[in-house]
Design a protein around this motif. Sequence first.
Motif, PDB file in Angstrom:
ATOM      1  N   GLU A 207       0.799  -1.223   0.000  1.00 29.27           N
ATOM      2  CA  GLU A 207       0.000   0.000   0.000  1.00 29.27           C
ATOM      3  C   GLU A 207       0.831   1.273   0.000  1.00 29.27           C
ATOM      4  O   GLU A 207       0.507   2.228  -0.697  1.00 29.27           O
ATOM      5  CB  GLU A 207      -0.934   0.021   1.219  1.00 29.27           C
ATOM      6  N   VAL A 208       1.887   1.308   0.827  1.00 32.49           N
ATOM      7  CA  VAL A 208       2.628   2.567   0.991  1.00 32.49           C
ATOM      8  C   VAL A 208       4.127   2.442   0.728  1.00 32.49           C
ATOM      9  O   VAL A 208       4.838   3.442   0.760  1.00 32.49           O
ATOM     10  CB  VAL A 208       2.374   3.203   2.384  1.00 32.49           C
ATOM     11  N   GLY A 209       4.624   1.235   0.492  1.00 36.15           N
ATOM     12  CA  GLY A 209       6.017   1.063   0.102  1.00 36.15           C
ATOM     13  C   GLY A 209       7.030   1.016   1.231  1.00 36.15           C
ATOM     14  O   GLY A 209       8.232   1.084   0.969  1.00 36.15           O
ATOM     15  N   ILE A 210       6.603   0.890   2.481  1.00 36.92           N
ATOM     16  CA  ILE A 210       7.580   0.793   3.581  1.00 36.92           C
ATOM     17  C   ILE A 210       8.052  -0.652   3.669  1.00 36.92           C
ATOM     18  O   ILE A 210       7.270  -1.566   3.941  1.00 36.92           O
ATOM     19  CB  ILE A 210       6.989   1.246   4.932  1.00 36.92           C
ATOM     20  N   ALA A 211       9.349  -0.860   3.417  1.00 33.70           N
ATOM     21  CA  ALA A 211       9.926  -2.197   3.408  1.00 33.70           C
ATOM     22  C   ALA A 211      10.069  -2.735   4.833  1.00 33.70           C
ATOM     23  O   ALA A 211      10.285  -1.970   5.782  1.00 33.70           O
ATOM     24  CB  ALA A 211      11.290  -2.167   2.724  1.00 33.70           C
ATOM     25  N   PRO A 212       9.950  -4.056   5.008  1.00 31.64           N
ATOM     26  CA  PRO A 212      10.017  -4.662   6.337  1.00 31.64           C
ATOM     27  C   PRO A 212      11.299  -4.356   7.130  1.00 31.64           C
ATOM     28  O   PRO A 212      11.258  -4.327   8.355  1.00 31.64           O
ATOM     29  CB  PRO A 212       9.918  -6.167   6.048  1.00 31.64           C
ATOM     30  N   GLN A 213      12.414  -4.084   6.446  1.00 28.08           N
ATOM     31  CA  GLN A 213      13.656  -3.810   7.193  1.00 28.08           C
ATOM     32  C   GLN A 213      13.595  -2.506   7.986  1.00 28.08           C
ATOM     33  O   GLN A 213      14.404  -2.281   8.870  1.00 28.08           O
ATOM     34  CB  GLN A 213      14.893  -3.835   6.286  1.00 28.08           C
ATOM     35  N   PHE A 214      12.617  -1.648   7.712  1.00 31.28           N
ATOM     36  CA  PHE A 214      12.436  -0.405   8.472  1.00 31.28           C
ATOM     37  C   PHE A 214      11.506  -0.591   9.671  1.00 31.28           C
ATOM     38  O   PHE A 214      11.304   0.330  10.449  1.00 31.28           O
ATOM     39  CB  PHE A 214      11.859   0.696   7.566  1.00 31.28           C
ATOM     40  N   ILE A 215      10.924  -1.785   9.807  1.00 31.64           N
ATOM     41  CA  ILE A 215       9.847  -2.015  10.777  1.00 31.64           C
ATOM     42  C   ILE A 215      10.297  -2.969  11.876  1.00 31.64           C
ATOM     43  O   ILE A 215      10.841  -4.028  11.603  1.00 31.64           O
ATOM     44  CB  ILE A 215       8.608  -2.578  10.049  1.00 31.64           C
ATOM     45  N   GLN A 216      10.012  -2.581  13.123  1.00 36.11           N
ATOM     46  CA  GLN A 216      10.286  -3.432  14.285  1.00 36.11           C
ATOM     47  C   GLN A 216       8.968  -3.671  15.024  1.00 36.11           C
ATOM     48  O   GLN A 216       8.326  -2.732  15.491  1.00 36.11           O
ATOM     49  CB  GLN A 216      11.291  -2.758  15.215  1.00 36.11           C
ATOM     50  N   ASN A 217       8.575  -4.923  15.154  1.00 39.02           N
ATOM     51  CA  ASN A 217       7.327  -5.273  15.825  1.00 39.02           C
ATOM     52  C   ASN A 217       7.442  -4.991  17.324  1.00 39.02           C
ATOM     53  O   ASN A 217       8.397  -5.406  17.969  1.00 39.02           O
ATOM     54  CB  ASN A 217       7.017  -6.752  15.591  1.00 39.02           C
ATOM     55  N   VAL A 218       6.460  -4.273  17.875  1.00 35.01           N
ATOM     56  CA  VAL A 218       6.402  -4.032  19.313  1.00 35.01           C
ATOM     57  C   VAL A 218       5.470  -5.045  19.962  1.00 35.01           C
ATOM     58  O   VAL A 218       5.764  -5.579  21.021  1.00 35.01           O
ATOM     59  CB  VAL A 218       5.939  -2.589  19.619  1.00 35.01           C
ATOM     60  N   GLY A 219       4.350  -5.339  19.307  1.00 33.76           N
ATOM     61  CA  GLY A 219       3.427  -6.324  19.856  1.00 33.76           C
ATOM     62  C   GLY A 219       2.064  -6.243  19.220  1.00 33.76           C
ATOM     63  O   GLY A 219       1.734  -5.295  18.504  1.00 33.76           O
ATOM     64  N   ALA A 220       1.254  -7.247  19.512  1.00 32.47           N
ATOM     65  CA  ALA A 220      -0.097  -7.320  18.975  1.00 32.47           C
ATOM     66  C   ALA A 220      -1.064  -6.623  19.914  1.00 32.47           C
ATOM     67  O   ALA A 220      -0.912  -6.648  21.128  1.00 32.47           O
ATOM     68  CB  ALA A 220      -0.502  -8.777  18.789  1.00 32.47           C
ATOM     69  N   LEU A 221      -2.059  -5.989  19.328  1.00 28.52           N
ATOM     70  CA  LEU A 221      -3.150  -5.371  20.068  1.00 28.52           C
ATOM     71  C   LEU A 221      -4.371  -6.290  19.960  1.00 28.52           C
ATOM     72  O   LEU A 221      -4.411  -7.173  19.099  1.00 28.52           O
ATOM     73  CB  LEU A 221      -3.456  -3.991  19.486  1.00 28.52           C
ATOM     74  N   PRO A 222      -5.374  -6.081  20.791  1.00 28.72           N
ATOM     75  CA  PRO A 222      -6.567  -6.942  20.707  1.00 28.72           C
ATOM     76  C   PRO A 222      -7.261  -6.843  19.351  1.00 28.72           C
ATOM     77  O   PRO A 222      -7.272  -5.795  18.711  1.00 28.72           O
ATOM     78  CB  PRO A 222      -7.470  -6.394  21.812  1.00 28.72           C
ATOM     79  N   THR A 223      -7.844  -7.937  18.948  1.00 24.52           N
ATOM     80  CA  THR A 223      -8.577  -8.024  17.697  1.00 24.52           C
ATOM     81  C   THR A 223      -9.772  -7.076  17.705  1.00 24.52           C
ATOM     82  O   THR A 223     -10.409  -6.870  18.729  1.00 24.52           O
ATOM     83  CB  THR A 223      -9.077  -9.471  17.496  1.00 24.52           C
ATOM     84  N   VAL A 224     -10.028  -6.481  16.544  1.00 26.23           N
ATOM     85  CA  VAL A 224     -11.210  -5.642  16.359  1.00 26.23           C
ATOM     86  C   VAL A 224     -12.017  -6.201  15.181  1.00 26.23           C
ATOM     87  O   VAL A 224     -11.472  -6.898  14.329  1.00 26.23           O
ATOM     88  CB  VAL A 224     -10.841  -4.162  16.110  1.00 26.23           C
ATOM     89  N   ASN A 225     -13.291  -5.871  15.165  1.00 28.81           N
ATOM     90  CA  ASN A 225     -14.149  -6.314  14.072  1.00 28.81           C
ATOM     91  C   ASN A 225     -14.576  -5.111  13.256  1.00 28.81           C
ATOM     92  O   ASN A 225     -14.932  -4.072  13.811  1.00 28.81           O
ATOM     93  CB  ASN A 225     -15.384  -7.032  14.616  1.00 28.81           C
ATOM     94  N   SER A 226     -14.538  -5.266  11.935  1.00 31.51           N
ATOM     95  CA  SER A 226     -14.960  -4.176  11.061  1.00 31.51           C
ATOM     96  C   SER A 226     -16.458  -4.284  10.802  1.00 31.51           C
ATOM     97  O   SER A 226     -17.075  -5.320  11.052  1.00 31.51           O
ATOM     98  CB  SER A 226     -14.180  -4.228   9.743  1.00 31.51           C
ATOM     99  N   ARG A 227     -17.030  -3.201  10.259  1.00 27.29           N
ATOM    100  CA  ARG A 227     -18.449  -3.210   9.895  1.00 27.29           C
ATOM    101  C   ARG A 227     -18.727  -4.224   8.795  1.00 27.29           C
ATOM    102  O   ARG A 227     -19.860  -4.651   8.614  1.00 27.29           O
ATOM    103  CB  ARG A 227     -18.892  -1.823   9.431  1.00 27.29           C
ATOM    104  N   THR A 228     -17.682  -4.599   8.043  1.00 26.03           N
ATOM    105  CA  THR A 228     -17.852  -5.573   6.969  1.00 26.03           C
ATOM    106  C   THR A 228     -17.559  -6.995   7.455  1.00 26.03           C
ATOM    107  O   THR A 228     -17.299  -7.879   6.664  1.00 26.03           O
ATOM    108  CB  THR A 228     -16.947  -5.216   5.766  1.00 26.03           C
ATOM    109  N   GLU A 229     -17.582  -7.164   8.785  1.00 24.57           N
ATOM    110  CA  GLU A 229     -17.467  -8.471   9.436  1.00 24.57           C
ATOM    111  C   GLU A 229     -16.120  -9.157   9.258  1.00 24.57           C
ATOM    112  O   GLU A 229     -16.043 -10.381   9.246  1.00 24.57           O
ATOM    113  CB  GLU A 229     -18.620  -9.378   8.994  1.00 24.57           C
ATOM    114  N   HIS A 230     -15.058  -8.373   9.118  1.00 26.96           N
ATOM    115  CA  HIS A 230     -13.717  -8.939   9.133  1.00 26.96           C
ATOM    116  C   HIS A 230     -13.171  -8.877  10.548  1.00 26.96           C
ATOM    117  O   HIS A 230     -13.366  -7.879  11.241  1.00 26.96           O
ATOM    118  CB  HIS A 230     -12.769  -8.156   8.216  1.00 26.96           C
TER     119      HIS A 230
END
Length: 186
Positions: free
Chosen positions: A87-110
């Motif tokens: 979507e935006v071109g940010i390559a994974p080598q620039f990204i450091q995972n901090v952690g997962a947040l709780p799951t959310v549900n979208s209006r389109t049921e995802h």
Amino acid sequence: MKMNNCLSRFLSHYLLTPMLHDSLSETSHSAAVLVPIINHPQSPTLLFTRRSRQLRDHPGQVAFPGGKRDPTDRSLYQTALRETYEEVGIAPQFIQNVGALPTVNSRTEHCVKPFLALVQPGFRLSLNRDEVEEVFEIPLTHLVEPTHYVRLPFGSQQLPFLPYGSHLIWGMTANILLHLTGNAAP
């Protein structure tokens, strides 16, 4: 990764605050988003996208980079990384995972799994115009201030909204922000 005091305090509080655990297994999720904190030396920001108005679901809405899980993704975190790059071109080598947040549900049921991540400056944005109309950043200090959020009527409900300049953040994105800042606001 070097970070300023504001970001350090925010992440320390986030990491020390117990997060709610999901009862859903990873296979039940159909999408993932990256909640990217850009680690600017002076003032960290969160990166947002405005979805293309040509999209069938949530056109023109403010969102985090992310999308549906692909059968080749090894994990939901990999889904978030792949979608962010597409979507935006940010390559994974620039990204450091901090952690997962709780799951959310979208209006389109995802079922959507958000991942908080630090992004090192120096990346070059490359927008996929079929999916993303615009990218913008909001200072972390603005996002953690509870008075910047308002609740407005939407149908029979009161939903959280965050106005920022010409942008209005609401829905699933606002819910992710409220959970994050509620757990990590200093």
